[in-house]
Design an enzyme around this catalytic site. Structure first.
Site, PDB file in Angstrom:
ATOM      1  N   HIS A  77      17.139  39.981 -70.072  1.00  0.00           N
ATOM      2  CA  HIS A  77      16.924  38.913 -69.089  1.00  0.00           C
ATOM      3  C   HIS A  77      15.739  38.050 -69.499  1.00  0.00           C
ATOM      4  CE1 HIS A  77      17.012  37.603 -64.672  1.00  0.00           C
ATOM      5  NE2 HIS A  77      15.976  36.959 -65.195  1.00  0.00           N
ATOM      6  N   HIS A  79      14.431  33.589 -69.739  1.00  0.00           N
ATOM      7  CA  HIS A  79      14.725  32.159 -69.507  1.00  0.00           C
ATOM      8  C   HIS A  79      14.198  31.390 -70.711  1.00  0.00           C
ATOM      9  CE1 HIS A  79      15.723  32.645 -65.135  1.00  0.00           C
ATOM     10  NE2 HIS A  79      15.050  33.759 -65.356  1.00  0.00           N
ATOM     11  N   GLN A 172      19.457  27.524 -60.495  1.00  0.00           N
ATOM     12  CA  GLN A 172      18.078  27.812 -60.050  1.00  0.00           C
ATOM     13  C   GLN A 172      17.800  27.336 -58.619  1.00  0.00           C
ATOM     14  OE1 GLN A 172      14.686  28.834 -61.997  1.00  0.00           O
ATOM     15  NE2 GLN A 172      14.631  29.219 -59.799  1.00  0.00           N
ATOM     16  N   HIS A 230      20.520  36.696 -60.111  1.00  0.00           N
ATOM     17  CA  HIS A 230      19.160  36.927 -59.624  1.00  0.00           C
ATOM     18  C   HIS A 230      19.325  37.351 -58.164  1.00  0.00           C
ATOM     19  CE1 HIS A 230      17.796  34.762 -63.155  1.00  0.00           C
ATOM     20  NE2 HIS A 230      16.533  34.901 -62.806  1.00  0.00           N
ATOM     21  N   GLU A 233      15.205  38.718 -55.261  1.00  0.00           N
ATOM     22  CA  GLU A 233      13.913  38.681 -55.965  1.00  0.00           C
ATOM     23  C   GLU A 233      12.852  38.194 -54.983  1.00  0.00           C
ATOM     24  OE1 GLU A 233      13.536  36.060 -59.319  1.00  0.00           O
ATOM     25  OE2 GLU A 233      11.641  36.958 -59.946  1.00  0.00           O
ATOM     26  N   ASP A 329      11.897  38.505 -68.994  1.00  0.00           N
ATOM     27  CA  ASP A 329      12.067  37.443 -67.991  1.00  0.00           C
ATOM     28  C   ASP A 329      11.413  36.125 -68.413  1.00  0.00           C
ATOM     29  OD1 ASP A 329      12.958  36.172 -65.722  1.00  0.00           O
ATOM     30  OD2 ASP A 329      11.706  37.270 -64.319  1.00  0.00           O
ATOM     31  N   TRP A 335       6.082  30.725 -64.509  1.00  0.00           N
ATOM     32  CA  TRP A 335       5.976  31.935 -63.696  1.00  0.00           C
ATOM     33  C   TRP A 335       5.052  32.971 -64.313  1.00  0.00           C
ATOM     34  CZ3 TRP A 335      10.452  29.172 -64.523  1.00  0.00           C
ATOM     35  CH2 TRP A 335      11.036  28.592 -63.382  1.00  0.00           C
TER      36      TRP A 335
HETATM   37 FE   FE2 Z   1      14.795  35.502 -64.094  1.00  0.00          FE
END
Ligand code: FE2
Length: 435
Positions: A77, A79, A172, A230, A233, A329, A335
């Site tokens: 996982h 991005h 998203q 997702h 979360e 991730d 993030w």
């Molecule tokens: Fe993610």
């Protein structure tokens, strides 16, 4: 037998349960022989030491005595479209998931194909040099241009000689968060995304969240794709979309093609509900992807003390016989400004945050970034150090999995499709003090 490359004397991880001291022969991109160095080792992998195997000659022979030979790491996982953007257009000062989404909303207005491709390939090289040869990346498909998706689909082709990349169409901003989003998700599948994503806990209402999951399953069936959502979360103990995902997978008998990513709210559910849910999950057999580096930093932000860890119930899912893998991730994005792509860091964080410090548990965390990841990605049939498999393997400067994790050992050599892709010299500090 003559082969291209012979690795002699390594501690070979032939299955998640078995290590043998053996020579590994590679030819034309495949593993063609595994020759145990003792009868005990031969029995361990049901191989016979015949005279043919004992007389292997090679174009190139490498002595890897005492080193760990492992199947490659699997990044379940990440991005790639947002990787390496940390600080641009601004840093995430609160460290929250929601400030990250706001920053990304601004950054993605300026995406171009070249921008995304350049950062994605740089990240994949960084990962590959640290032993990652299978990657599942999400691509944000909330923008009408679908730039991130198109760039990652091009990257998927560009790296296919040395890396297996899967691309998830990830809405998203929610499938129903904007008037075009649902159509964009479907268009992403038409354009060639490998899997369907979702974000039910970020839809505008709970009803929209449930509806989004049903739509994801419809699209997956219609376009014959797998699913990676997702899911929950958030620390909200009332965020219960996992049960909906599980029920849809059970009813459509799709569990093996469904992954629930994050599921951090599972860590906040009361035990009575969690226990009931666990039984349902055992029936649906979906895969789980935890992202401990990100979960421990993004979740728990609204707590004072006691402060929750914000990670799903990794140990309990594993103990219940479910497949759990781990992802990084984020690497230097809105993030998470840290990260190098090293999966040993991810497993190390899981050991700590999920309190998996028993010896079998430590080995299990290693398995979660190797074999379990291959199961999640649906590539188990082309994975592992076995005769006839593609020659994808690592030489680690470590004796075993525990040693590799404890020292975050150097990945000395990465072999992809039978070719040496990267080498790193182990760091050897020298004591210059008096004693
Ligand atoms: Fe993610």
């Amino acid at each position: 037998m003559n082969c291209d490359l012979l690795l002699q004397g390594g501690h070979v991880l032939v299955t998640p349960d078995r290590t043998v001291v053996a020579d590994v022969a590679i030819s034309q991109g495949q593993i063609v022989a595994i020759v145990p160095q003792s009868l005990n080792s031969a029995e361990a992998i049901d191989l016979e030491t015949d005279s043919t195997q004992n007389s292997i000659t090679a174009q190139q022979t490498l002595d890897v005595t005492g080193k760990l030979l492992s199947p490659p790491f699997v990044e379940s996982h990440i991005h790639l479209d947002s990787a390496l953007t940390a600080g641009n257009p601004r840093w995430n000062q609160t460290g929250t998931l929601f400030e990250g989404i706001e920053i990304w909303r601004d950054r993605k207005q300026n995406l171009s194909l070249e921008d995304v491709k350049q950062r994605a390939i740089a990240t994949l090289k960084q990962q590959a040099m640290q032993g990652v040869l299978f990657v599942r990346s999400h691509a944000d498909v909330s923008e009408p241009s679908l730039t991130a998706l198109q760039a990652l689909l091009e990257v998927r082709e560009a790296v296919q000689d040395w890396m297996t990349l899967q691309v998830v169409a990830f809405p998203q901003d929610g499938i129903y968060g904007g008037p075009q989003n649902e159509a964009l998700l479907e268009e992403a599948l038409r354009q060639g995304a490998d899997g369907v994503g979702g974000i039910p806990h970020y839809e505008l209402t709970r009803e929209d969240g449930v509806r989004s999951i049903h739509r994801i399953f419809e699209l997956a069936e219609q376009y014959d794709r797998w699913i990676d959502i997702h899911c929950d979360e958030i620390d909200d103990d009332q965020s219960r979309f996992l049960e909906v995902v599980s029920a849809c997978a059970l009813r459509r008998e799709m569990g093996d093609r469904v992954a629930a990513s994050h599921t951090t709210a599972f860590g906040s559910y009361n035990n009575a509900y969690a226990l009931k849910l666990l039984g349902f999950l055992q029936r649906s057999r979906i895969h789980f992807i935890a992202n401990p580096l990100i979960n421990i930093t993004l979740q728990g932000r609204t707590d004072s003390y006691p402060k929750r860890r914000g990670v799903t119930r990794v140990k309990e899912l594993w103990q219940a016989g479910l497949n759990v893998s781990l992802g990084h991730d984020c690497i230097q994005d809105p993030w998470y400004s840290l990260g190098t792509g090293n999966m040993l860091d991810v497993a190390m964080m899981a050991i700590h945050v999920c309190q998996m410090t028993g010896t079998a548990e430590i080995d299990t965390c290693y398995n979660m970034v190797t074999w379990n990841g291959a199961k999640t990605l649906g590539v188990a049939d082309q994975y592992g150090i076995e005769i006839g498999q593609p020659a994808n393997l690592l030489v680690l400067d470590a004796r075993d999995r525990y040693d590799a994790l404890r020292r975050r050992a150097t990945i000395q050599m990465v072999i992809s499709r039978g070719k040496i892709l990267a080498e790193t010299s182990p760091c050897n500090p020298v004591w210059l003090g008096r004693e």
